[in-house]
Design an enzyme around this catalytic site. Structure first.
Site, PDB file in Angstrom:
ATOM      1  N   CYS A  55       0.868  -1.164   0.000  1.00  0.00           N
ATOM      2  CA  CYS A  55       0.000   0.000   0.000  1.00  0.00           C
ATOM      3  C   CYS A  55       0.910   1.219   0.000  1.00  0.00           C
ATOM      4  O   CYS A  55       2.123   1.088   0.098  1.00  0.00           O
ATOM      5  CB  CYS A  55      -0.900  -0.025   1.225  1.00  0.00           C
ATOM      6  SG  CYS A  55      -2.406   0.906   0.967  1.00  0.00           S
TER       7      CYS A  55
ATOM      8  N   CYS B  32      -4.048  -1.018  -2.576  1.00  0.00           N
ATOM      9  CA  CYS B  32      -4.546   0.338  -2.835  1.00  0.00           C
ATOM     10  C   CYS B  32      -4.216   0.708  -4.272  1.00  0.00           C
ATOM     11  O   CYS B  32      -3.212   0.272  -4.828  1.00  0.00           O
ATOM     12  CB  CYS B  32      -4.001   1.343  -1.837  1.00  0.00           C
ATOM     13  SG  CYS B  32      -2.279   1.784  -2.016  1.00  0.00           S
TER      14      CYS B  32
ATOM     15  N   CYS C 239       6.835  -0.435  -9.151  1.00  0.00           N
ATOM     16  CA  CYS C 239       7.280  -1.236  -8.013  1.00  0.00           C
ATOM     17  C   CYS C 239       8.723  -1.671  -8.220  1.00  0.00           C
ATOM     18  O   CYS C 239       9.198  -1.760  -9.352  1.00  0.00           O
ATOM     19  CB  CYS C 239       6.419  -2.497  -7.867  1.00  0.00           C
ATOM     20  SG  CYS C 239       4.748  -2.177  -7.317  1.00  0.00           S
TER      21      CYS C 239
END
Length: 165
Positions: free
Chosen positions: A12, A88, A96
């Site tokens: 998140c 989220c 990422c």
């Protein structure tokens, strides 16, 4: 059990509520079969007190829960992750890190309960809604027939749990 537990990372943005609750839920529901972790792209540095209270009310352990950055899990000495789930929308849209071993990923978006501002009752209801949604998804996840699903079929199931296709 004839295999090591699957390591699962919940991501998140702030790592203060949703991903923390998911970590606690999976560590309880998936005991011995799964080991859950959580992290954030921009961690707040503290766990939301309403998230902690809800975890405790559901008699889940809170020790070891802390807000931390996701880079902690992209280091060479980090635990190998089998699954990485974003909970989220903001974290799902961010680039990422590259996870060692290319774990299976899915997006399980849940509305941010910490963004709800209002009465204490309104805020608690938002956290309960998020907790309930995460609990339902994680319950489906831990009951998947992992040994019987191909990689593609498993990915489809994971996306389905998150409501995606």
């Amino acid at each position: 059990m004839d295999r090591e537990p699957f390591n699962v990372l919940f991501l998140c943005t702030g790592n203060s509520a949703r991903s923390i609750m998911a970590e606690a839920i999976l560590n309880a529901l998936g005991k011995n079969s799964f080991k859950a972790f959580s992290a954030g792209s921009h961690p707040t540095g503290c766990v939301n007190p309403l998230a902690l209270a809800l975890i405790e009310e559901n008699l889940l352990p809170t020790e070891g829960l802390r807000s931390k950055g996701w880079n902690e899990f992209s280091n060479p000495d980090a635990p190998f992750m089998h699954f990485v789930f974003t909970v989220c929308d903001q974290a799902a849209a961010e680039p990422c890190p590259v996870w060692p071993g290319q774990p299976m990923t899915a997006h399980w978006g849940v509305a941010d309960p910490a963004a709800v501002k209002g009465t204490e009752e309104m805020e608690r209801k938002a956290f309960l809604k998020a907790y309930t949604e995460l609990h339902r998804r994680i319950s489906l996840f831990v009951n998947l027939p992992f040994g019987k699903l191909s990689g593609l079929a498993l990915k489809e199931r994971l996306d389905g749990i998150g409501g995606g296709r």
